[in-house]
Scaffold this motif. Structure first.
Motif, PDB file in Angstrom:
ATOM      1  N   ALA A   1      50.339  11.284  22.231  1.00 37.78           N
ATOM      2  CA  ALA A   1      49.420  12.054  23.072  1.00 37.78           C
ATOM      3  C   ALA A   1      48.637  11.177  24.040  1.00 37.78           C
ATOM      4  O   ALA A   1      47.912  11.686  24.891  1.00 37.78           O
ATOM      5  CB  ALA A   1      48.456  12.840  22.196  1.00 37.78           C
ATOM      6  N   GLY A   2      48.765   9.854  23.900  1.00 30.08           N
ATOM      7  CA  GLY A   2      48.118   8.944  24.835  1.00 30.08           C
ATOM      8  C   GLY A   2      46.667   8.629  24.534  1.00 30.08           C
ATOM      9  O   GLY A   2      45.934   8.155  25.417  1.00 30.08           O
ATOM     10  N   LEU A   3      46.224   8.894  23.296  1.00 32.55           N
ATOM     11  CA  LEU A   3      44.854   8.536  22.932  1.00 32.55           C
ATOM     12  C   LEU A   3      44.680   7.022  22.960  1.00 32.55           C
ATOM     13  O   LEU A   3      45.634   6.272  22.775  1.00 32.55           O
ATOM     14  CB  LEU A   3      44.521   9.050  21.530  1.00 32.55           C
ATOM     15  N   ALA A   4      43.450   6.576  23.196  1.00 35.72           N
ATOM     16  CA  ALA A   4      43.151   5.152  23.094  1.00 35.72           C
ATOM     17  C   ALA A   4      43.498   4.683  21.688  1.00 35.72           C
ATOM     18  O   ALA A   4      43.385   5.441  20.718  1.00 35.72           O
ATOM     19  CB  ALA A   4      41.680   4.899  23.393  1.00 35.72           C
ATOM     20  N   ARG A   5      43.936   3.428  21.574  1.00 35.40           N
ATOM     21  CA  ARG A   5      44.479   2.955  20.297  1.00 35.40           C
ATOM     22  C   ARG A   5      43.540   3.155  19.107  1.00 35.40           C
ATOM     23  O   ARG A   5      43.973   3.637  18.061  1.00 35.40           O
ATOM     24  CB  ARG A   5      44.870   1.479  20.427  1.00 35.40           C
ATOM     25  N   PRO A   6      42.268   2.797  19.196  1.00 39.20           N
ATOM     26  CA  PRO A   6      41.415   3.013  18.013  1.00 39.20           C
ATOM     27  C   PRO A   6      41.327   4.483  17.611  1.00 39.20           C
ATOM     28  O   PRO A   6      41.383   4.816  16.427  1.00 39.20           O
ATOM     29  CB  PRO A   6      40.057   2.465  18.465  1.00 39.20           C
ATOM     30  N   GLU A   7      41.212   5.376  18.602  1.00 37.02           N
ATOM     31  CA  GLU A   7      41.129   6.807  18.296  1.00 37.02           C
ATOM     32  C   GLU A   7      42.462   7.318  17.744  1.00 37.02           C
ATOM     33  O   GLU A   7      42.497   8.132  16.815  1.00 37.02           O
ATOM     34  CB  GLU A   7      40.739   7.592  19.554  1.00 37.02           C
ATOM     35  N   ALA A   8      43.560   6.847  18.332  1.00 36.17           N
ATOM     36  CA  ALA A   8      44.874   7.262  17.851  1.00 36.17           C
ATOM     37  C   ALA A   8      45.091   6.809  16.409  1.00 36.17           C
ATOM     38  O   ALA A   8      45.661   7.543  15.586  1.00 36.17           O
ATOM     39  CB  ALA A   8      45.960   6.683  18.757  1.00 36.17           C
TER      40      ALA A   8
ATOM     41  N   ARG B   1      42.797   6.343  14.113  1.00 35.99           N
ATOM     42  CA  ARG B   1      42.033   7.186  13.208  1.00 35.99           C
ATOM     43  C   ARG B   1      42.740   8.516  12.975  1.00 35.99           C
ATOM     44  O   ARG B   1      42.816   9.004  11.840  1.00 35.99           O
ATOM     45  CB  ARG B   1      40.632   7.449  13.759  1.00 35.99           C
ATOM     46  N   GLU B   2      43.275   9.094  14.020  1.00 33.94           N
ATOM     47  CA  GLU B   2      43.966  10.368  13.873  1.00 33.94           C
ATOM     48  C   GLU B   2      45.253  10.208  13.055  1.00 33.94           C
ATOM     49  O   GLU B   2      45.640  11.111  12.321  1.00 33.94           O
ATOM     50  CB  GLU B   2      44.277  10.956  15.247  1.00 33.94           C
TER      51      GLU B   2
ATOM     52  N   ALA C   1      39.261   5.564   7.331  1.00 36.98           N
ATOM     53  CA  ALA C   1      39.657   5.356   8.719  1.00 36.98           C
ATOM     54  C   ALA C   1      38.822   4.255   9.372  1.00 36.98           C
ATOM     55  O   ALA C   1      39.348   3.449  10.156  1.00 36.98           O
ATOM     56  CB  ALA C   1      39.520   6.662   9.502  1.00 36.98           C
ATOM     57  N   THR C   2      37.540   4.195   9.059  1.00 39.56           N
ATOM     58  CA  THR C   2      36.676   3.159   9.629  1.00 39.56           C
ATOM     59  C   THR C   2      37.104   1.772   9.154  1.00 39.56           C
ATOM     60  O   THR C   2      37.162   0.820   9.939  1.00 39.56           O
ATOM     61  CB  THR C   2      35.211   3.416   9.247  1.00 39.56           C
ATOM     62  N   ILE C   3      37.405   1.650   7.872  1.00 40.19           N
ATOM     63  CA  ILE C   3      37.873   0.361   7.351  1.00 40.19           C
ATOM     64  C   ILE C   3      39.151  -0.056   8.062  1.00 40.19           C
ATOM     65  O   ILE C   3      39.318  -1.219   8.461  1.00 40.19           O
ATOM     66  CB  ILE C   3      38.099   0.454   5.828  1.00 40.19           C
TER      67      ILE C   3
END
Length: 204
Positions: free
Chosen positions: A79-86, A88-89, A190-192
């Protein structure tokens, strides 16, 4: 035996659904083929038209789980999310797959300790996931993140953390005297994961 007719496929699915129920209720080690057949509304003899052992049935369930988790993990990146957000998802997708497939989760962890044939196949499936995670670590390193870490060892450690965390919270009901909250648990793991990969070296 492969189910090739609509009736055969329906029976196969009935055995799979029953195995999820029985593994979640009794655990893999205590589950009997007769219990699975009873829950499926089929005879024990008919079970052997589809699987030789309950380990073979669990392999089929593990392969389905692996395919679903892999698909969900890929979606945020596609979907092209930024890597950190992707990332987490992707972790969230894995968590939700485990939550939905609790029976497989319990069966996989218990069978991997005692069933050599199942363990070998599960390690193959897990190895595919490790390779993908290692690829994401290398991609992060190409953008200046987590310099110097070993991508494969990092992938193995993160995957093991996620798998066992899911097992404790989704398969065993969580830590004693710690209230369960799905979003808090997901946020924590996900944060870890994010902080293990998306960090940069301090200047100097």
């Amino acid at each position: 035996m492969t189910a090739t007719t609509s009736k055969g496929r329906a029976t196969d699915e009935a055995f799979k659904d029953a195995a999820r129920l029985v593994f979640a209720r009794d655990g893999y080690l205590n589950a009997k083929i007769s219990d699975i057949a009873e829950a499926a509304g089929r005879s024990p003899a008919s079970f052997y038209n589809y699987y030789d052992t309950k380990a073979d049935l669990l392999i089929a369930l593990a392969e389905e789980f692996h395919a679903e988790a892999t698909s969900l993990a890929a979606l945020p990146f596609q979907a092209g999310l930024a890597r950190p957000e992707a990332l987490r998802e992707a972790v969230a997708g894995f968590w939700r797959t485990y939550a939905k497939r609790r029976g497989e989760l319990i069966g996989i962890f218990q069978a991997a300790m005692v069933e050599g044939r199942f363990r070998d196949r599960w390690l193959e499936l897990r190895g595919e996931a490790i390779s993908r995670i290692a690829g994401e670590v290398r991609a992060a390193q190409a953008h200046g993140y987590c310099p110097g870490v070993d991508p494969v060892m990092t992938a193995s450690a993160l995957s093991a953390m996620l798998e066992h965390f899911c097992y404790i919270w989704l398969g065993q009901g969580g830590e004693r005297d710690v209230p369960f909250d799905d979003e808090r648990a997901l946020d924590a793991v996900a944060t870890i994961w994010q902080k293990a990969v998306y960090w940069r070296a301090e200047p100097g």
